[in-house]
Design a protein around this motif. Sequence first.
Motif, PDB file in Angstrom:
ATOM      1  N   THR A  46       0.856  -1.188   0.000  1.00 20.86           N
ATOM      2  CA  THR A  46       0.000   0.000   0.000  1.00 20.86           C
ATOM      3  C   THR A  46       0.890   1.236   0.000  1.00 20.86           C
ATOM      4  O   THR A  46       2.002   1.219   0.530  1.00 20.86           O
ATOM      5  CB  THR A  46      -0.931   0.051   1.231  1.00 20.86           C
ATOM      6  OG1 THR A  46      -0.138  -0.010   2.414  1.00 20.86           O
ATOM      7  CG2 THR A  46      -1.923  -1.106   1.221  1.00 20.86           C
ATOM      8  N   VAL A  47       0.377   2.277  -0.604  1.00 24.49           N
ATOM      9  CA  VAL A  47       1.080   3.557  -0.692  1.00 24.49           C
ATOM     10  C   VAL A  47       0.350   4.558   0.182  1.00 24.49           C
ATOM     11  O   VAL A  47      -0.882   4.618   0.175  1.00 24.49           O
ATOM     12  CB  VAL A  47       1.114   4.055  -2.157  1.00 24.49           C
ATOM     13  CG1 VAL A  47       1.703   5.455  -2.247  1.00 24.49           C
ATOM     14  CG2 VAL A  47       1.892   3.083  -3.033  1.00 24.49           C
ATOM     15  N   SER A  48       1.111   5.351   0.953  1.00 29.36           N
ATOM     16  CA  SER A  48       0.495   6.374   1.806  1.00 29.36           C
ATOM     17  C   SER A  48       1.403   7.588   1.906  1.00 29.36           C
ATOM     18  O   SER A  48       2.541   7.571   1.440  1.00 29.36           O
ATOM     19  CB  SER A  48       0.225   5.802   3.204  1.00 29.36           C
ATOM     20  OG  SER A  48       1.439   5.430   3.824  1.00 29.36           O
ATOM     21  N   ASN A  49       0.888   8.618   2.526  1.00 31.34           N
ATOM     22  CA  ASN A  49       1.650   9.843   2.821  1.00 31.34           C
ATOM     23  C   ASN A  49       2.295  10.471   1.586  1.00 31.34           C
ATOM     24  O   ASN A  49       3.443  10.909   1.629  1.00 31.34           O
ATOM     25  CB  ASN A  49       2.713   9.586   3.887  1.00 31.34           C
ATOM     26  CG  ASN A  49       2.121   9.104   5.182  1.00 31.34           C
ATOM     27  OD1 ASN A  49       0.970   9.380   5.496  1.00 31.34           O
ATOM     28  ND2 ASN A  49       2.891   8.343   5.937  1.00 31.34           N
ATOM     29  N   ARG A  50       1.547  10.560   0.501  1.00 29.60           N
ATOM     30  CA  ARG A  50       2.066  11.169  -0.726  1.00 29.60           C
ATOM     31  C   ARG A  50       2.268  12.663  -0.522  1.00 29.60           C
ATOM     32  O   ARG A  50       1.396  13.355  -0.015  1.00 29.60           O
ATOM     33  CB  ARG A  50       1.083  10.934  -1.867  1.00 29.60           C
ATOM     34  CG  ARG A  50       1.486  11.599  -3.151  1.00 29.60           C
ATOM     35  CD  ARG A  50       0.495  11.344  -4.256  1.00 29.60           C
ATOM     36  NE  ARG A  50       0.834  12.140  -5.422  1.00 29.60           N
ATOM     37  CZ  ARG A  50       0.458  11.862  -6.644  1.00 29.60           C
ATOM     38  NH1 ARG A  50      -0.284  10.806  -6.877  1.00 29.60           N
ATOM     39  NH2 ARG A  50       0.809  12.640  -7.644  1.00 29.60           N
ATOM     40  N   VAL A  51       3.441  13.147  -0.928  1.00 29.79           N
ATOM     41  CA  VAL A  51       3.762  14.571  -0.863  1.00 29.79           C
ATOM     42  C   VAL A  51       4.342  14.984  -2.211  1.00 29.79           C
ATOM     43  O   VAL A  51       5.341  14.421  -2.659  1.00 29.79           O
ATOM     44  CB  VAL A  51       4.788  14.876   0.258  1.00 29.79           C
ATOM     45  CG1 VAL A  51       5.185  16.338   0.243  1.00 29.79           C
ATOM     46  CG2 VAL A  51       4.254  14.470   1.610  1.00 29.79           C
ATOM     47  N   ASN A  52       3.713  15.960  -2.855  1.00 26.10           N
ATOM     48  CA  ASN A  52       4.215  16.503  -4.113  1.00 26.10           C
ATOM     49  C   ASN A  52       5.064  17.726  -3.806  1.00 26.10           C
ATOM     50  O   ASN A  52       4.613  18.638  -3.128  1.00 26.10           O
ATOM     51  CB  ASN A  52       3.057  16.889  -5.035  1.00 26.10           C
ATOM     52  CG  ASN A  52       2.242  15.689  -5.438  1.00 26.10           C
ATOM     53  OD1 ASN A  52       2.789  14.691  -5.870  1.00 26.10           O
ATOM     54  ND2 ASN A  52       0.944  15.779  -5.278  1.00 26.10           N
ATOM     55  N   ASP A  53       6.292  17.719  -4.299  1.00 28.78           N
ATOM     56  CA  ASP A  53       7.220  18.808  -4.040  1.00 28.78           C
ATOM     57  C   ASP A  53       7.891  19.189  -5.357  1.00 28.78           C
ATOM     58  O   ASP A  53       8.887  18.583  -5.742  1.00 28.78           O
ATOM     59  CB  ASP A  53       8.246  18.368  -3.000  1.00 28.78           C
ATOM     60  CG  ASP A  53       9.192  19.466  -2.592  1.00 28.78           C
ATOM     61  OD1 ASP A  53       8.868  20.651  -2.806  1.00 28.78           O
ATOM     62  OD2 ASP A  53      10.267  19.148  -2.048  1.00 28.78           O
ATOM     63  N   GLY A  54       7.304  20.159  -6.050  1.00 30.89           N
ATOM     64  CA  GLY A  54       7.848  20.554  -7.349  1.00 30.89           C
ATOM     65  C   GLY A  54       7.689  19.437  -8.350  1.00 30.89           C
ATOM     66  O   GLY A  54       6.581  19.005  -8.645  1.00 30.89           O
ATOM     67  N   THR A  55       8.796  18.905  -8.848  1.00 34.60           N
ATOM     68  CA  THR A  55       8.738  17.822  -9.824  1.00 34.60           C
ATOM     69  C   THR A  55       8.946  16.450  -9.186  1.00 34.60           C
ATOM     70  O   THR A  55       9.091  15.451  -9.886  1.00 34.60           O
ATOM     71  CB  THR A  55       9.796  18.029 -10.919  1.00 34.60           C
ATOM     72  OG1 THR A  55      11.085  18.056 -10.313  1.00 34.60           O
ATOM     73  CG2 THR A  55       9.548  19.294 -11.701  1.00 34.60           C
ATOM     74  N   THR A  56       8.966  16.378  -7.853  1.00 36.65           N
ATOM     75  CA  THR A  56       9.184  15.123  -7.140  1.00 36.65           C
ATOM     76  C   THR A  56       7.966  14.770  -6.307  1.00 36.65           C
ATOM     77  O   THR A  56       7.371  15.628  -5.667  1.00 36.65           O
ATOM     78  CB  THR A  56      10.413  15.237  -6.214  1.00 36.65           C
ATOM     79  OG1 THR A  56      11.545  15.610  -6.996  1.00 36.65           O
ATOM     80  CG2 THR A  56      10.704  13.932  -5.502  1.00 36.65           C
ATOM     81  N   THR A  57       7.617  13.480  -6.304  1.00 37.29           N
ATOM     82  CA  THR A  57       6.578  12.967  -5.433  1.00 37.29           C
ATOM     83  C   THR A  57       7.214  11.958  -4.494  1.00 37.29           C
ATOM     84  O   THR A  57       7.821  10.981  -4.937  1.00 37.29           O
ATOM     85  CB  THR A  57       5.454  12.283  -6.251  1.00 37.29           C
ATOM     86  OG1 THR A  57       4.858  13.254  -7.102  1.00 37.29           O
ATOM     87  CG2 THR A  57       4.394  11.696  -5.341  1.00 37.29           C
ATOM     88  N   ARG A  58       7.118  12.219  -3.182  1.00 38.82           N
ATOM     89  CA  ARG A  58       7.630  11.315  -2.155  1.00 38.82           C
ATOM     90  C   ARG A  58       6.448  10.603  -1.508  1.00 38.82           C
ATOM     91  O   ARG A  58       5.372  11.191  -1.361  1.00 38.82           O
ATOM     92  CB  ARG A  58       8.413  12.090  -1.102  1.00 38.82           C
ATOM     93  CG  ARG A  58       9.655  12.764  -1.640  1.00 38.82           C
ATOM     94  CD  ARG A  58      10.464  13.452  -0.531  1.00 38.82           C
ATOM     95  NE  ARG A  58       9.677  14.201   0.413  1.00 38.82           N
ATOM     96  CZ  ARG A  58       9.328  15.481   0.289  1.00 38.82           C
ATOM     97  NH1 ARG A  58       9.688  16.145  -0.789  1.00 38.82           N
ATOM     98  NH2 ARG A  58       8.619  16.087   1.205  1.00 38.82           N
ATOM     99  N   TYR A  59       6.652   9.353  -1.091  1.00 39.16           N
ATOM    100  CA  TYR A  59       5.569   8.590  -0.479  1.00 39.16           C
ATOM    101  C   TYR A  59       6.133   7.420   0.327  1.00 39.16           C
ATOM    102  O   TYR A  59       7.306   7.056   0.191  1.00 39.16           O
ATOM    103  CB  TYR A  59       4.590   8.087  -1.549  1.00 39.16           C
ATOM    104  CG  TYR A  59       5.241   7.308  -2.665  1.00 39.16           C
ATOM    105  CD1 TYR A  59       5.269   5.924  -2.641  1.00 39.16           C
ATOM    106  CD2 TYR A  59       5.831   7.959  -3.747  1.00 39.16           C
ATOM    107  CE1 TYR A  59       5.867   5.200  -3.663  1.00 39.16           C
ATOM    108  CE2 TYR A  59       6.422   7.250  -4.771  1.00 39.16           C
ATOM    109  CZ  TYR A  59       6.441   5.869  -4.724  1.00 39.16           C
ATOM    110  OH  TYR A  59       7.033   5.163  -5.726  1.00 39.16           O
TER     111      TYR A  59
END
Length: 103
Positions: A46-59
């Motif tokens: 499962t994927v959680s805690n997605r954060v979009n930061d400019g051209t990067t997506t951290r999760y």
Amino acid sequence: MPSPRLWVPALATALFAGGCASIAVTDEAIVDRTAFALNLDKDAFTVSNRVNDGTTTRYAVRTKTGQEFNCFVGGSISVLGRSVSEAVCSRKGGPPARNPLLR
């Protein structure tokens, strides 16, 4: 006031570039890239805690076996369409991921 020919393209570029990852990186792309990077079936995590930061997506990723990873992908949109990088993941609490080409 400056000519609209000057500020309209600049404004459009700023608005478009500011949210690239949020537009370019779909949830489906995240699951596809993560499954490939971790060599898992798409329903094995499962994927959680997605954060979009400019051209990067951290999760965050949690597998059904309880393993946890921090991952990221890069995304952008150009005249050729969407572009999403491969996922880069490192195990939480473990050593940082190492590039196998540098060994």
